[in-house]
Motif scaffolding. Structure first.
Motif, PDB file in Angstrom:
ATOM      1  N   HIS A  36       0.973  -1.264   0.009  1.00 22.24           N
ATOM      2  CA  HIS A  36      -0.190   0.036  -0.088  1.00 22.24           C
ATOM      3  C   HIS A  36       0.894   1.233  -0.268  1.00 22.24           C
ATOM      4  CE1 HIS A  36      -3.472  -2.589   1.027  1.00 22.24           C
ATOM      5  NE2 HIS A  36      -2.652  -2.907   2.115  1.00 22.24           N
ATOM      6  N   PHE A  37       0.673   2.131  -1.245  1.00 24.97           N
ATOM      7  CA  PHE A  37       1.601   3.328  -0.954  1.00 24.97           C
ATOM      8  C   PHE A  37       0.838   4.541  -0.631  1.00 24.97           C
ATOM      9  CE2 PHE A  37       3.970   6.556  -2.968  1.00 24.97           C
ATOM     10  CZ  PHE A  37       5.463   6.184  -2.923  1.00 24.97           C
ATOM     11  N   VAL A  38       1.353   5.114   0.260  1.00 26.06           N
ATOM     12  CA  VAL A  38       0.647   6.472   0.813  1.00 26.06           C
ATOM     13  C   VAL A  38       1.586   7.656   0.448  1.00 26.06           C
ATOM     14  CG1 VAL A  38      -0.203   7.836   2.676  1.00 26.06           C
ATOM     15  CG2 VAL A  38      -0.682   4.893   2.566  1.00 26.06           C
ATOM     16  N   GLY A  39       1.391   8.551  -0.312  1.00 22.82           N
ATOM     17  CA  GLY A  39       2.066   9.786  -0.858  1.00 22.82           C
ATOM     18  C   GLY A  39       1.417  11.364  -0.682  1.00 22.82           C
ATOM     19  N   LEU A  40       1.969  12.110   0.109  1.00 18.66           N
ATOM     20  CA  LEU A  40       1.726  13.440  -0.030  1.00 18.66           C
ATOM     21  C   LEU A  40       2.361  14.317  -0.474  1.00 18.66           C
ATOM     22  CD1 LEU A  40       0.227  15.064   3.301  1.00 18.66           C
ATOM     23  CD2 LEU A  40       1.968  16.169   1.918  1.00 18.66           C
ATOM     24  N   SER A  41       1.704  15.275  -1.248  1.00 15.64           N
ATOM     25  CA  SER A  41       2.347  16.034  -2.342  1.00 15.64           C
ATOM     26  C   SER A  41       3.329  15.618  -3.191  1.00 15.64           C
ATOM     27  CB  SER A  41       2.880  17.275  -1.413  1.00 15.64           C
ATOM     28  OG  SER A  41       3.164  18.372  -2.111  1.00 15.64           O
ATOM     29  N   MET A  42       4.465  15.729  -2.902  1.00 13.03           N
ATOM     30  CA  MET A  42       5.783  15.229  -3.687  1.00 13.03           C
ATOM     31  C   MET A  42       5.676  13.672  -3.827  1.00 13.03           C
ATOM     32  SD  MET A  42       9.866  15.715  -3.395  1.00 13.03           S
ATOM     33  CE  MET A  42      10.171  15.317  -1.910  1.00 13.03           C
TER      34      MET A  42
END
Length: 261
Positions: free
Chosen positions: A89-95
């Protein structure tokens, strides 16, 4: 200090928890892996949680190109090294979201699901404004721009909430401690290419969420992503700006939990 040699650079990471499934958390510009402390504390009892510092930030090595395609390749290689044969599961914020969209569109076998927070699939619309801030940063150091940067990274509710004062001060100090060569990482974000045309290639389930007070990537940007990804849902996070996981950790944790569980 746990590091992994990835594409010629030592990438710093931390692993917590021993769950059967893995969540990889990818931070926003000018932050580091500690951006996700509240999420790791929440999820580590059920999941293996991996946080890392992007190349050129935090404790990762600053070497080579820092454009978004390089950071995407770093993330793909890190997942392959730390979770071989098991999608995450990949969680990315902004960049981190810029990285996540590239992963989901180009290496879908690496991901089980995708969470995009406070991000955009387009080129930077405020390029000249941020170029000027970055030039001041490089010329005189972070203290000259840290107040302005904090007002971009955090929402109005957080900026006016006395209970958030220590959190804002912590990240202001982090920003002011950055060496001048952080401008290279900033430039990588400012001059990024858009990936909107690739969103139709994303077929894994995706959560797109954004703070209702985000001034860096307005909610309309998130809705645009949601509309382009067929298997996605959209959520608005109340009283949060561009750093929702820090500003409203309980709300973000609940959103992610309900999405991936």
């Amino acid at each position: 200090m746990p590091t992994q040699l990835i594409n010629g650079a030592q990438i710093y990471f931390e692993r917590s928890g021993e769950g059967d499934e893995t969540i990889v958390f990818s931070h926003g510009l000018l932050f580091n892996h500690h951006m996700w402390d509240a999420q790791v504390d929440y999820f580590k009892n059920k999941f293996c949680c991996i946080t890392y510092d992007h190349r050129g930030q935090g404790q990762s090595e600053s070497i080579g190109s820092l454009d978004m395609d390089t950071l995407y390749e770093d993330a793909a290689a890190l997942i392959e090294a730390l979770s071989p044969g098991k999608p995450v599961h990949f969680v990315g914020l902004s960049m981190g979201g810029f990285v996540g969209m590239r992963l989901a569109a180009r290496r879908p076998h690496l991901l089980k699901s995708l969470v995009l927070l406070d991000t955009s699939a387009d080129t930077e619309p405020n390029k000249m404004k941020y170029i000027l801030l970055n030039q001041v940063f490089g010329w005189g150091g972070a203290k000259l721009v840290s107040k302005k940067v904090i007002s971009i990274l955090f929402g109005k509710s957080s900026l006016e909430d006395p209970s958030k004062k220590s959190t804002l001060e912590r990240w202001k100090n982090t920003i002011e401690s950055h060496p001048k060569n952080i401008t290279k990482a900033v430039a990588g974000v400012i001059h990024r290419t858009g990936v909107y045309e690739e969103l139709s290639n994303i077929n894994i389930k995706t959560l797109v969420a954004v703070g209702n007070e985000d001034v860096a990537t307005a909610p309309a940007k998130a809705k645009r992503i949601h509309q382009a990804i067929s298997n996605s849902q959209f959520e608005l996070i109340s009283k949060a700006g561009h750093s929702a996981c820090v500003e409203q950790p309980d709300s973000v944790n609940q959103l992610i939990f309900e999405f991936i569980c």
